[in-house]
Design a protein around this motif. Structure first.
Motif, PDB file in Angstrom:
ATOM      1  N   ILE A 176      46.254  22.297 -99.531  1.00 39.89           N
ATOM      2  CA  ILE A 176      46.413  23.646 -98.970  1.00 39.89           C
ATOM      3  C   ILE A 176      45.181  24.032 -98.157  1.00 39.89           C
ATOM      4  CG2 ILE A 176      45.653  24.787-101.099  1.00 39.89           C
ATOM      5  CD1 ILE A 176      48.171  26.162 -98.495  1.00 39.89           C
ATOM      6  N   THR A 177      44.018  23.622 -98.594  1.00 40.97           N
ATOM      7  CA  THR A 177      42.787  23.932 -97.856  1.00 40.97           C
ATOM      8  C   THR A 177      42.807  23.280 -96.479  1.00 40.97           C
ATOM      9  OG1 THR A 177      41.550  24.160 -99.914  1.00 40.97           O
ATOM     10  CG2 THR A 177      40.260  23.809 -97.914  1.00 40.97           C
ATOM     11  N   ASP A 178      43.226  22.004 -96.415  1.00 37.19           N
ATOM     12  CA  ASP A 178      43.315  21.315 -95.120  1.00 37.19           C
ATOM     13  C   ASP A 178      44.336  21.978 -94.206  1.00 37.19           C
ATOM     14  OD1 ASP A 178      41.358  19.455 -95.683  1.00 37.19           O
ATOM     15  OD2 ASP A 178      42.764  17.849 -96.204  1.00 37.19           O
ATOM     16  N   ILE A 179      45.467  22.383 -94.770  1.00 35.35           N
ATOM     17  CA  ILE A 179      46.495  23.049 -93.970  1.00 35.35           C
ATOM     18  C   ILE A 179      45.964  24.373 -93.432  1.00 35.35           C
ATOM     19  CG2 ILE A 179      48.768  24.158 -94.032  1.00 35.35           C
ATOM     20  CD1 ILE A 179      49.577  21.953 -96.089  1.00 35.35           C
ATOM     21  N   GLN A 180      45.320  25.147 -94.291  1.00 35.16           N
ATOM     22  CA  GLN A 180      44.773  26.437 -93.851  1.00 35.16           C
ATOM     23  C   GLN A 180      43.738  26.244 -92.752  1.00 35.16           C
ATOM     24  OE1 GLN A 180      43.648  27.585 -97.853  1.00 35.16           O
ATOM     25  NE2 GLN A 180      45.085  29.302 -97.827  1.00 35.16           N
ATOM     26  N   GLN A 181      42.830  25.310 -92.924  1.00 35.84           N
ATOM     27  CA  GLN A 181      41.807  25.069 -91.909  1.00 35.84           C
ATOM     28  C   GLN A 181      42.428  24.608 -90.598  1.00 35.84           C
ATOM     29  OE1 GLN A 181      39.201  22.319 -93.946  1.00 35.84           O
ATOM     30  NE2 GLN A 181      38.078  23.965 -94.971  1.00 35.84           N
ATOM     31  N   THR A 182      43.459  23.780 -90.684  1.00 36.90           N
ATOM     32  CA  THR A 182      44.164  23.304 -89.500  1.00 36.90           C
ATOM     33  C   THR A 182      44.830  24.466 -88.773  1.00 36.90           C
ATOM     34  OG1 THR A 182      44.542  21.130 -90.497  1.00 36.90           O
ATOM     35  CG2 THR A 182      46.012  21.783 -88.695  1.00 36.90           C
ATOM     36  N   VAL A 183      45.495  25.337 -89.529  1.00 37.17           N
ATOM     37  CA  VAL A 183      46.178  26.493 -88.944  1.00 37.17           C
ATOM     38  C   VAL A 183      45.173  27.425 -88.275  1.00 37.17           C
ATOM     39  CG1 VAL A 183      47.423  28.615 -89.529  1.00 37.17           C
ATOM     40  CG2 VAL A 183      48.226  26.418 -90.407  1.00 37.17           C
ATOM     41  N   HIS A 184      44.084  27.737 -88.969  1.00 38.11           N
ATOM     42  CA  HIS A 184      43.081  28.647 -88.398  1.00 38.11           C
ATOM     43  C   HIS A 184      42.510  28.069 -87.105  1.00 38.11           C
ATOM     44  CE1 HIS A 184      42.340  30.032 -92.829  1.00 38.11           C
ATOM     45  NE2 HIS A 184      43.498  30.438 -92.373  1.00 38.11           N
ATOM     46  N   ALA A 185      42.172  26.783 -87.129  1.00 38.70           N
ATOM     47  CA  ALA A 185      41.595  26.148 -85.934  1.00 38.70           C
ATOM     48  C   ALA A 185      42.599  26.122 -84.785  1.00 38.70           C
ATOM     49  CB  ALA A 185      41.127  24.734 -86.272  1.00 38.70           C
ATOM     50  N   ALA A 186      43.858  25.839 -85.088  1.00 37.93           N
ATOM     51  CA  ALA A 186      44.883  25.792 -84.030  1.00 37.93           C
ATOM     52  C   ALA A 186      45.080  27.162 -83.397  1.00 37.93           C
ATOM     53  CB  ALA A 186      46.199  25.265 -84.605  1.00 37.93           C
ATOM     54  N   ILE A 187      45.146  28.187 -84.216  1.00 34.32           N
ATOM     55  CA  ILE A 187      45.311  29.538 -83.676  1.00 34.32           C
ATOM     56  C   ILE A 187      44.109  29.922 -82.825  1.00 34.32           C
ATOM     57  CG2 ILE A 187      45.425  31.987 -84.293  1.00 34.32           C
ATOM     58  CD1 ILE A 187      47.207  31.156 -86.670  1.00 34.32           C
ATOM     59  N   MET A 188      42.934  29.602 -83.297  1.00 31.45           N
ATOM     60  CA  MET A 188      41.717  29.934 -82.547  1.00 31.45           C
ATOM     61  C   MET A 188      41.662  29.200 -81.205  1.00 31.45           C
ATOM     62  SD  MET A 188      40.142  32.101 -84.487  1.00 31.45           S
ATOM     63  CE  MET A 188      38.522  32.170 -83.804  1.00 31.45           C
ATOM     64  N   ALA A 189      42.313  28.054 -81.119  1.00 30.01           N
ATOM     65  CA  ALA A 189      42.274  27.261 -79.884  1.00 30.01           C
ATOM     66  C   ALA A 189      43.369  27.648 -78.898  1.00 30.01           C
ATOM     67  CB  ALA A 189      42.397  25.770 -80.235  1.00 30.01           C
ATOM     68  N   ARG A 190      44.284  28.508 -79.285  1.00 30.74           N
ATOM     69  CA  ARG A 190      45.366  28.894 -78.376  1.00 30.74           C
ATOM     70  C   ARG A 190      44.780  29.696 -77.212  1.00 30.74           C
ATOM     71  NH1 ARG A 190      49.771  30.544 -83.079  1.00 30.74           N
ATOM     72  NH2 ARG A 190      50.151  28.394 -83.702  1.00 30.74           N
ATOM     73  N   PRO A 191      45.018  29.237 -75.996  1.00 33.34           N
ATOM     74  CA  PRO A 191      44.354  29.842 -74.842  1.00 33.34           C
ATOM     75  C   PRO A 191      44.764  31.281 -74.554  1.00 33.34           C
ATOM     76  CG  PRO A 191      45.963  28.200 -74.133  1.00 33.34           C
ATOM     77  CD  PRO A 191      45.873  28.112 -75.623  1.00 33.34           C
ATOM     78  N   ASP A 192      45.943  31.675 -74.946  1.00 31.91           N
ATOM     79  CA  ASP A 192      46.400  33.032 -74.596  1.00 31.91           C
ATOM     80  C   ASP A 192      46.174  34.057 -75.708  1.00 31.91           C
ATOM     81  OD1 ASP A 192      48.253  31.693 -76.151  1.00 31.91           O
ATOM     82  OD2 ASP A 192      49.988  32.681 -75.251  1.00 31.91           O
ATOM     83  N   TRP A 193      45.468  33.668 -76.760  1.00 32.44           N
ATOM     84  CA  TRP A 193      45.181  34.583 -77.857  1.00 32.44           C
ATOM     85  C   TRP A 193      43.743  35.072 -77.703  1.00 32.44           C
ATOM     86  CZ3 TRP A 193      48.036  34.184 -83.020  1.00 32.44           C
ATOM     87  CH2 TRP A 193      49.367  33.830 -82.793  1.00 32.44           C
ATOM     88  N   GLN A 194      43.541  36.383 -77.684  1.00 32.80           N
ATOM     89  CA  GLN A 194      42.231  36.961 -77.410  1.00 32.80           C
ATOM     90  C   GLN A 194      41.275  36.818 -78.592  1.00 32.80           C
ATOM     91  OE1 GLN A 194      42.867  41.010 -76.199  1.00 32.80           O
ATOM     92  NE2 GLN A 194      43.001  40.387 -74.068  1.00 32.80           N
ATOM     93  N   VAL A 195      40.057  36.471 -78.272  1.00 35.49           N
ATOM     94  CA  VAL A 195      38.992  36.329 -79.249  1.00 35.49           C
ATOM     95  C   VAL A 195      38.063  37.535 -79.155  1.00 35.49           C
ATOM     96  CG1 VAL A 195      37.010  34.905 -79.938  1.00 35.49           C
ATOM     97  CG2 VAL A 195      39.110  33.814 -79.172  1.00 35.49           C
ATOM     98  N   CYS A 196      37.608  38.045 -80.299  1.00 31.97           N
ATOM     99  CA  CYS A 196      36.662  39.181 -80.315  1.00 31.97           C
ATOM    100  C   CYS A 196      35.311  38.701 -79.786  1.00 31.97           C
ATOM    101  CB  CYS A 196      36.464  39.704 -81.734  1.00 31.97           C
ATOM    102  SG  CYS A 196      37.883  40.538 -82.407  1.00 31.97           S
ATOM    103  N   SER A 197      34.701  39.548 -78.979  1.00 29.83           N
ATOM    104  CA  SER A 197      33.373  39.183 -78.467  1.00 29.83           C
ATOM    105  C   SER A 197      32.313  40.078 -79.062  1.00 29.83           C
ATOM    106  CB  SER A 197      33.368  39.285 -76.947  1.00 29.83           C
ATOM    107  OG  SER A 197      33.846  40.534 -76.527  1.00 29.83           O
TER     108      SER A 197
END
Length: 187
Positions: free
Chosen positions: A166-187
């Protein structure tokens, strides 16, 4: 004070308190879009905030609790004062509760209970946050992709749930979402 007022104030609050680089997303779909978290914060963890103003009813809350508890690392109910007592009896102990109060035209948030980490997320449901290509890439990185090139996303998520922690899945999901180009990141 309605849902829209609380949402706007909560978003401002989260933008000022969330770690740099995290994503704040309105209406994040969970469980294949079966439910939506009012506001999600994605970074090293996935935190969700459900808003219930004093004008709202709590009849949908038990189903939301069930679905959010399958996916989120942390969950917080942000409610009007009218709901705080009943909400505390409905919510699992790991859920946080913030009471939204209006004072002098400004909405503030009073923590009644801080959220703690979800003790039992469901690996398959967490994996559903991945797009098909993201799931295939995660399996390929771990050499778990054999025989999966034409598999549906459902089968890919199943393989992840069966072969990854579950830890690997969660880390994978978080990293994938963070890498999505059209999703805004807080600055």
């Amino acid at each position: 004070m309605n849902d829209r007022d609380i949402r706007a104030a909560l978003r401002v609050h989260l933008e000022s308190t969330t770690e740099r680089g995290a994503i704040i997303r309105d209406e994040l779909g969970l469980c294949l879009g079966d439910t939506r978290v009012d506001i999600a914060v994605i970074g090293g963890t996935l935190a969700g905030f459900e808003i219930k103003s004093d004008r709202d009813r709590l009849d949908r809350l038990p189903g939301q609790i069930d679905r959010y508890s399958r996916v989120l690392d942390f969950a917080t109910l942000v409610c009007g004062p009218r709901h705080q007592t009943k909400a505390s009896t409905l919510l699992p102990s790991w859920w946080g509760i913030w009471v939204a109060e209006e004072q002098d035209g400004a909405i503030t948030f009073q923590p009644m209970r801080d959220a703690s980490r979800n003790p039992a997320p469901d690996p398959y449901t967490v994996a559903q946050l991945l797009w098909r290509d993201e799931a295939m890439a995660a399996l390929r990185e771990r050499d778990l992709h054999r025989g999966m090139s034409s598999a549906t996303r459902f089968r890919l998520w199943e393989r992840m749930a069966d072969t990854m922690s579950i830890t690997d899945i969660q880390q994978t999901v978080h990293a994938a979402i963070m890498a999505r180009p059209d999703w805004q990141v807080c600055s």
